[in-house]
Structure formats: C-alpha cells, structure tokens
Design a protein around this motif. Structure first.
Motif, PDB file in Angstrom:
ATOM      1  N   ALA A  10      -9.464  -3.834  -7.398  1.00  0.00           N
ATOM      2  CA  ALA A  10      -8.455  -2.794  -7.625  1.00  0.00           C
ATOM      3  C   ALA A  10      -7.967  -2.811  -9.069  1.00  0.00           C
ATOM      4  CB  ALA A  10      -7.283  -2.995  -6.676  1.00  0.00           C
ATOM      5  N   ASN A  11      -7.751  -3.996  -9.606  1.00  0.00           N
ATOM      6  CA  ASN A  11      -7.303  -4.110 -10.999  1.00  0.00           C
ATOM      7  C   ASN A  11      -8.385  -3.650 -11.961  1.00  0.00           C
ATOM      8  OD1 ASN A  11      -4.573  -5.637 -11.714  1.00  0.00           O
ATOM      9  ND2 ASN A  11      -5.293  -6.438  -9.742  1.00  0.00           N
ATOM     10  N   LYS A  12      -9.613  -4.028 -11.693  1.00  0.00           N
ATOM     11  CA  LYS A  12     -10.729  -3.645 -12.562  1.00  0.00           C
ATOM     12  C   LYS A  12     -10.833  -2.131 -12.692  1.00  0.00           C
ATOM     13  CE  LYS A  12     -15.805  -3.701 -12.600  1.00  0.00           C
ATOM     14  NZ  LYS A  12     -17.018  -4.178 -11.873  1.00  0.00           N
ATOM     15  N   HIS A  13     -10.616  -1.422 -11.591  1.00  0.00           N
ATOM     16  CA  HIS A  13     -10.787   0.036 -11.584  1.00  0.00           C
ATOM     17  C   HIS A  13      -9.466   0.780 -11.710  1.00  0.00           C
ATOM     18  CE1 HIS A  13     -15.108   0.001 -10.661  1.00  0.00           C
ATOM     19  NE2 HIS A  13     -14.850  -1.063  -9.920  1.00  0.00           N
ATOM     20  N   GLU A  14      -8.394   0.050 -11.950  1.00  0.00           N
ATOM     21  CA  GLU A  14      -7.072   0.627 -12.197  1.00  0.00           C
ATOM     22  C   GLU A  14      -6.606   1.549 -11.074  1.00  0.00           C
ATOM     23  OE1 GLU A  14      -7.552   2.441 -16.065  1.00  0.00           O
ATOM     24  OE2 GLU A  14      -7.091   0.540 -17.080  1.00  0.00           O
ATOM     25  N   LEU A  15      -6.806   1.082  -9.837  1.00  0.00           N
ATOM     26  CA  LEU A  15      -6.254   1.809  -8.703  1.00  0.00           C
ATOM     27  C   LEU A  15      -4.735   1.662  -8.726  1.00  0.00           C
ATOM     28  CD1 LEU A  15      -8.690   0.718  -5.821  1.00  0.00           C
ATOM     29  CD2 LEU A  15      -8.873   2.682  -7.360  1.00  0.00           C
ATOM     30  N   ALA A  16      -4.028   2.688  -8.296  1.00  0.00           N
ATOM     31  CA  ALA A  16      -2.570   2.583  -8.259  1.00  0.00           C
ATOM     32  C   ALA A  16      -2.144   1.561  -7.220  1.00  0.00           C
ATOM     33  CB  ALA A  16      -1.947   3.948  -7.944  1.00  0.00           C
ATOM     34  N   ARG A  17      -2.736   1.664  -6.028  1.00  0.00           N
ATOM     35  CA  ARG A  17      -2.397   0.738  -4.945  1.00  0.00           C
ATOM     36  C   ARG A  17      -3.598   0.621  -4.023  1.00  0.00           C
ATOM     37  NH1 ARG A  17       2.665   2.486  -1.451  1.00  0.00           N
ATOM     38  NH2 ARG A  17       1.293   4.278  -1.087  1.00  0.00           N
ATOM     39  N   LEU A  18      -3.758  -0.574  -3.445  1.00  0.00           N
ATOM     40  CA  LEU A  18      -4.793  -0.808  -2.452  1.00  0.00           C
ATOM     41  C   LEU A  18      -4.132  -1.364  -1.198  1.00  0.00           C
ATOM     42  CD1 LEU A  18      -7.729  -0.988  -1.489  1.00  0.00           C
ATOM     43  CD2 LEU A  18      -7.858  -3.263  -2.542  1.00  0.00           C
ATOM     44  N   THR A  19      -4.300  -0.646  -0.102  1.00  0.00           N
ATOM     45  CA  THR A  19      -3.775  -1.088   1.188  1.00  0.00           C
ATOM     46  C   THR A  19      -4.946  -1.333   2.122  1.00  0.00           C
ATOM     47  OG1 THR A  19      -1.817   0.307   0.865  1.00  0.00           O
ATOM     48  CG2 THR A  19      -2.209  -0.525   3.092  1.00  0.00           C
ATOM     49  N   TRP A  20      -4.966  -2.524   2.733  1.00  0.00           N
ATOM     50  CA  TRP A  20      -6.051  -2.920   3.638  1.00  0.00           C
ATOM     51  C   TRP A  20      -5.474  -2.961   5.049  1.00  0.00           C
ATOM     52  CZ3 TRP A  20     -10.896  -3.310   1.786  1.00  0.00           C
ATOM     53  CH2 TRP A  20     -11.896  -3.842   2.614  1.00  0.00           C
ATOM     54  N   GLU A  21      -5.902  -2.016   5.878  1.00  0.00           N
ATOM     55  CA  GLU A  21      -5.276  -1.842   7.186  1.00  0.00           C
ATOM     56  C   GLU A  21      -3.777  -1.602   6.976  1.00  0.00           C
ATOM     57  OE1 GLU A  21      -7.041  -1.360   9.789  1.00  0.00           O
ATOM     58  OE2 GLU A  21      -8.975  -2.160   9.170  1.00  0.00           O
ATOM     59  N   ASP A  22      -2.931  -2.546   7.402  1.00  0.00           N
ATOM     60  CA  ASP A  22      -1.487  -2.355   7.256  1.00  0.00           C
ATOM     61  C   ASP A  22      -0.874  -3.220   6.164  1.00  0.00           C
ATOM     62  OD1 ASP A  22      -1.382  -0.501   9.386  1.00  0.00           O
ATOM     63  OD2 ASP A  22      -1.360  -2.143  10.839  1.00  0.00           O
ATOM     64  N   SER A  23      -1.721  -3.899   5.387  1.00  0.00           N
ATOM     65  CA  SER A  23      -1.227  -4.826   4.371  1.00  0.00           C
ATOM     66  C   SER A  23      -1.510  -4.292   2.970  1.00  0.00           C
ATOM     67  CB  SER A  23      -1.891  -6.203   4.523  1.00  0.00           C
ATOM     68  OG  SER A  23      -1.594  -6.773   5.775  1.00  0.00           O
ATOM     69  N   VAL A  24      -0.482  -4.316   2.123  1.00  0.00           N
ATOM     70  CA  VAL A  24      -0.666  -3.936   0.723  1.00  0.00           C
ATOM     71  C   VAL A  24      -1.303  -5.107  -0.010  1.00  0.00           C
ATOM     72  CG1 VAL A  24       0.461  -3.239  -1.423  1.00  0.00           C
ATOM     73  CG2 VAL A  24       1.283  -2.337   0.771  1.00  0.00           C
ATOM     74  N   VAL A  25      -2.514  -4.900  -0.501  1.00  0.00           N
ATOM     75  CA  VAL A  25      -3.209  -5.948  -1.253  1.00  0.00           C
ATOM     76  C   VAL A  25      -2.596  -6.075  -2.631  1.00  0.00           C
ATOM     77  CG1 VAL A  25      -5.418  -6.636  -2.279  1.00  0.00           C
ATOM     78  CG2 VAL A  25      -5.349  -5.618   0.022  1.00  0.00           C
ATOM     79  N   CYS A  26      -2.365  -4.939  -3.290  1.00  0.00           N
ATOM     80  CA  CYS A  26      -1.725  -4.953  -4.602  1.00  0.00           C
ATOM     81  C   CYS A  26      -1.242  -3.548  -4.942  1.00  0.00           C
ATOM     82  CB  CYS A  26      -2.678  -5.460  -5.689  1.00  0.00           C
ATOM     83  SG  CYS A  26      -4.193  -4.489  -5.866  1.00  0.00           S
ATOM     84  N   GLU A  27      -0.198  -3.496  -5.730  1.00  0.00           N
ATOM     85  CA  GLU A  27       0.296  -2.233  -6.260  1.00  0.00           C
ATOM     86  C   GLU A  27       0.403  -2.403  -7.763  1.00  0.00           C
ATOM     87  OE1 GLU A  27       4.362   0.334  -6.081  1.00  0.00           O
ATOM     88  OE2 GLU A  27       3.376  -0.008  -4.140  1.00  0.00           O
ATOM     89  N   ILE A  28      -0.518  -1.792  -8.474  1.00  0.00           N
ATOM     90  CA  ILE A  28      -0.617  -1.957  -9.916  1.00  0.00           C
ATOM     91  C   ILE A  28       0.278  -0.964 -10.638  1.00  0.00           C
ATOM     92  CG2 ILE A  28      -2.228  -1.947 -11.864  1.00  0.00           C
ATOM     93  CD1 ILE A  28      -4.430  -2.533  -9.653  1.00  0.00           C
ATOM     94  N   SER A  29       0.302   0.254 -10.132  1.00  0.00           N
ATOM     95  CA  SER A  29       1.143   1.312 -10.690  1.00  0.00           C
ATOM     96  C   SER A  29       1.656   2.142  -9.522  1.00  0.00           C
ATOM     97  CB  SER A  29       0.331   2.189 -11.650  1.00  0.00           C
ATOM     98  OG  SER A  29       1.099   3.252 -12.157  1.00  0.00           O
ATOM     99  N   ALA A  30       2.943   2.381  -9.458  1.00  0.00           N
ATOM    100  CA  ALA A  30       3.530   3.071  -8.313  1.00  0.00           C
ATOM    101  C   ALA A  30       2.816   4.398  -8.054  1.00  0.00           C
ATOM    102  CB  ALA A  30       5.015   3.309  -8.550  1.00  0.00           C
ATOM    103  N   PRO A  31       2.304   4.599  -6.840  1.00  0.00           N
ATOM    104  CA  PRO A  31       1.592   5.843  -6.499  1.00  0.00           C
ATOM    105  C   PRO A  31       2.568   6.979  -6.204  1.00  0.00           C
ATOM    106  CG  PRO A  31       1.603   4.376  -4.611  1.00  0.00           C
ATOM    107  CD  PRO A  31       2.271   3.623  -5.729  1.00  0.00           C
ATOM    108  N   VAL A  32       3.229   7.449  -7.231  1.00  0.00           N
ATOM    109  CA  VAL A  32       4.349   8.377  -7.100  1.00  0.00           C
ATOM    110  C   VAL A  32       3.868   9.804  -6.837  1.00  0.00           C
ATOM    111  CG1 VAL A  32       6.233   9.471  -8.401  1.00  0.00           C
ATOM    112  CG2 VAL A  32       5.921   6.988  -8.473  1.00  0.00           C
ATOM    113  N   GLN A  33       4.571  10.470  -5.927  1.00  0.00           N
ATOM    114  CA  GLN A  33       4.406  11.906  -5.700  1.00  0.00           C
ATOM    115  C   GLN A  33       5.704  12.596  -6.115  1.00  0.00           C
ATOM    116  OE1 GLN A  33       1.567  13.243  -4.813  1.00  0.00           O
ATOM    117  NE2 GLN A  33       0.527  11.304  -4.326  1.00  0.00           N
ATOM    118  N   VAL A  34       5.599  13.828  -6.595  1.00  0.00           N
ATOM    119  CA  VAL A  34       6.768  14.572  -7.052  1.00  0.00           C
ATOM    120  C   VAL A  34       7.090  15.662  -6.045  1.00  0.00           C
ATOM    121  CG1 VAL A  34       7.742  15.996  -8.884  1.00  0.00           C
ATOM    122  CG2 VAL A  34       6.240  14.089  -9.454  1.00  0.00           C
ATOM    123  N   PHE A  35       8.299  15.614  -5.499  1.00  0.00           N
ATOM    124  CA  PHE A  35       8.786  16.635  -4.586  1.00  0.00           C
ATOM    125  C   PHE A  35       9.995  17.303  -5.227  1.00  0.00           C
ATOM    126  CE2 PHE A  35       7.242  13.461  -1.236  1.00  0.00           C
ATOM    127  CZ  PHE A  35       5.949  13.985  -1.250  1.00  0.00           C
TER     128      PHE A  35
END
Length: 404
Positions: free
Chosen positions: A201-226
């Motif tokens: 996830a870090n290598k490819h700069e994913l914002a967040r990786l969740t595996w099933e129900d567990s957050v593996v890592c959150e590198i950058s907040a996956p923000v949505q704008v409402f």
C-alpha cells in the motif's frame, strides 16, 4: 432461428416473442442464432437498428460490466426515462420529468474489481458476460483513470493475499487522498501478512487499505467532499458512483427542500445530502450504521458555516420514525436502499410534513413508495432521472413531493 426484438427488458436484454432473451440487441432488430432455454446467447444481427452504434470499448463483447454500449446515447437516455415512467404507470401515477442527467465516460470513482492468482502472477478485471470468467480490462471506458492506474497495486495484493484458487474482491474508491481499497475474500490477516500488505500500500501510495474488516494502514485520509464539508468515510461505505451523478442528485434534493429551516435526513449515510442541506437548514441525520454517522458528525464539526446537525443511529426498517417524531421538521430527505422503505414511507404518509425529497436506485420500489405518498395526499412535483451507471440498465431517481 430468426426473431425480431420487440423491446428491452429491465436488465437491458432484447426480448423477442416467446419470450426469447437476446443480449446486446435493440428493439426492431432482426437477429438469428441458437436458442437454449429461452435465451439466444450469441445472436447474429441481420437487420440492425438505426440506434445501433459501434461500442467504444475494446472489451465490450466479453466484459459483463456494460450492456448498452451498442445503443446511441439518445436511445439509452430515452429508455432509462421510460423505465421510470413505466414503473410509475404500473402504480397509476404520472409526473413531470426533468431532462435526464448522464455522467460522462471515465467518471466512475467507485467500482468493484476481482483479482485472481495465475501461474505467472495475477490478473485484475471484471467477469465476462454470462460465464463469470475473469478478464482484464485495461481499456475500460467507465473507470476514472486513477482507478486503472492502481491495477499494479491490486496485482501485488492478489499475489500476497489470495489463496491459489480463490478470487479476491476489491472495492476501489477515488478520494482526495488517493484510492481507497477494501479487500474481501483474502487470507487471514496475521502480523507478517499485515506488514507485507502495508508495504504494498505504501509503495503504490494508496490512501487506505482495508482487509475484510481491519484497516491495514491509512497513509492519507480518503476524504470525500459533501457540500463544503470534508468527510472520511469508513472503508467500503456506500457513496454515489460518480461525482457528476452525486452533484445532480444533491442539486435535486436542495431544490426539493428549498426554504425549509429544519430537515430530517433518513438513511443519511455519511452525509451526502445532510451536509449540503446544512448549508441552508438545521438537519437531523438518521442512519443505521454508527460508523457512518460518526464520520458525518466529524465532518460537520470540523466545517465552518454549517447550521446545526444532529445524528441518530437507528434501524429504520425495524424502527421507522413515527408521525409524532416528525413534528418541527419542514422537510424530509429519504434515500433508502434498493428495497425501498415501505415501513418508513407508511409513517411518513401520516406525518403531514409538507415537502419530501426522495432519492432511489430502484424505479420499482420508488414507484411503490410514491403510490403510498400520493394516496396520502402528496403530489409529485417532478422526477429527475440520473444515469450514473453509464451503459448499464441501472437508474437513479430523485423526486419532489409536496402536500398541498
């Protein structure tokens, strides 16, 4: 066997007398092919429709992601409007229809992909039409380019986290922080696996990786704008499929509740409608998932210029709001799942609130619920069809109801 296509079914297949279901055809076309169990799977077009166009995707014939790319945009728009009109007709209802809003190609910010290990690595893609075989779709015309760019990351995640025969399911969502990835169907997440997946996830700069129900890592907040608010939804949370489609639905909702001072938003999710409405009115957001409400509340608290937003975690299927609980509200926003909101609509019909904005992803349950409101004295002011799922049979609907 030769047949003539009479109409399209609700899944986009052509239907000939019999009925015989024929994929990738249009009304008026004469086709030929072998019919097995009422279906002609490989039709040969003898007389094409004037509405037939050349599909712009090289994967179209095999991929099951699209079913209407062989039809002109004008035909699809009219057909989707017709799907909603037919559903309303079935309930004895009619309404004024606004022009359809169609999201552009390459705008899908959210999609489900599959991954499978191979002898030489892994492959990522969609399933073929009618067989379930996985194929790669590098030239997909639906996806936001950012989602196609992370395929190498998904390949590495598949190699690292999939068993030899099982498929992984990826829900990928574009956000301000990058692509948010939720994975289902993988190996158990022990500590060595967590470390390896986090490195990918870090290598490819994913914002967040969740595996099933567990957050593996959150590198950058996956923000949505409402509206003017920024929200960090839980992994896998429902969001509208395209930014353009969301904007059209929000615009319709804001129009429907315009002038209200206090609004209740039912099935509020993470605030798709609550937070834009809060720019103009106080909002009470009701949602069954506590984590989604937590994200909504956080987004409101860290925004400026919004009116008060309160939240309530409640299963609206088992415990719909009762008529006396609507006292003090000027308008209702309701955006239920595909099954609709039969129990909640029955209570709304008795509440007397003058304005209702209803959003639906199922024309049939929308029409059913609309019938209940009309029987209670409401009028359908207008209907807005939104096509976020371009080249598919899926339809989104927004409508305004008022009590004279």
């Amino acid at each position: 066997m030769k047949v003539t296509i009479e109409r399209l079914g609700h899944l986009g297949d052509g239907i000939a007398e019999g009925p015989i279901f024929v994929p990738l055809t249009l009304p008026g076309e004469e086709v030929e092919g072998e019919v097995v169990d009422g279906k002609m799977s490989a039709p040969r077009i003898l007389i094409p429709s004037v509405e037939r166009v050349k599909p712009i995707c090289s994967h179209y014939k095999a991929c099951g992601g699209c079913s209407l790319m062989h039809a002109s945009d004008e035909f699809v728009a009219e057909w989707k409007q017709g799907v909603v009109k037919t559903a309303l007709d079935g309930q004895g209802l009619n309404a004024e229809f606004r022009p359809i809003h169609t999201s552009p190609a390459g705008s899908r910010r959210r999609a489900g992909l599959a991954g499978k290990r191979t002898k030489n690595g892994a492959m990522i893609g969609f399933h073929t039409r009618g067989t379930g075989t996985l194929i790669e779709v590098p030239n997909c015309q639906l996806l936001d380019p950012a989602l196609k760019e992370i395929v190498p990351a998904l390949i590495e995640l598949t190699i690292a986290g999939a068993s030899r025969k099982a498929e992984l399911s990826f829900l990928v969502t574009q956000s301000l922080g990058g692509v948010d990835v939720l994975v289902k169907g993988g190996k158990p997440l022990d500590e060595p696996a967590r470390v390896e997946l986090a490195q990918i996830a870090n290598k490819h700069e994913l914002a967040r990786l969740t595996w099933e129900d567990s957050v593996v890592c959150e590198i950058s907040a996956p923000v949505q704008v409402f509206g003017s608010a920024r929200v960090n939804p839980p992994g896998g949370t429902f969001l509208q499929a395209t930014p353009q489609g969301e904007k059209a639905l929000v615009s319709a909702v804001l129009d429907a509740v315009s002038g209200a001072k206090k609004v209740v938003d039912l099935f509020a999710g993470c605030g798709t409608f609550s937070l834009p409405v809060a720019e103009h009115a106080e909002v009470h957001a009701v949602e069954g998932e506590k984590e989604m409400l937590k994200a909504l509340d956080h987004g409101w608290r860290f925004s400026t210029g919004l009116k008060h937003v309160s939240t309530e975690a409640r299963d609206l299927f088992r415990r719909p709001l009762l008529p006396d609980e609507f006292k003090g509200f000027d308008a209702i926003v309701i955006d239920p799942p595909r099954a609709g909101a039969e129990a909640q609509i029955a209570e709304i019909a008795k509440c007397g609130v003058k304005r209702i904005a209803m959003v639906s992803c199922n024309p049939v349950t929308f029409a059913r619920d609309a019938r209940v409101l009309v029987d209670a004295g409401y009028v359908i002011d207008w209907v807005q069809v939104v096509d976020q799922f371009r080249w598919s049979p899926h339809v989104e609907v927004a409508a305004k109801f008022t009590m004279p």
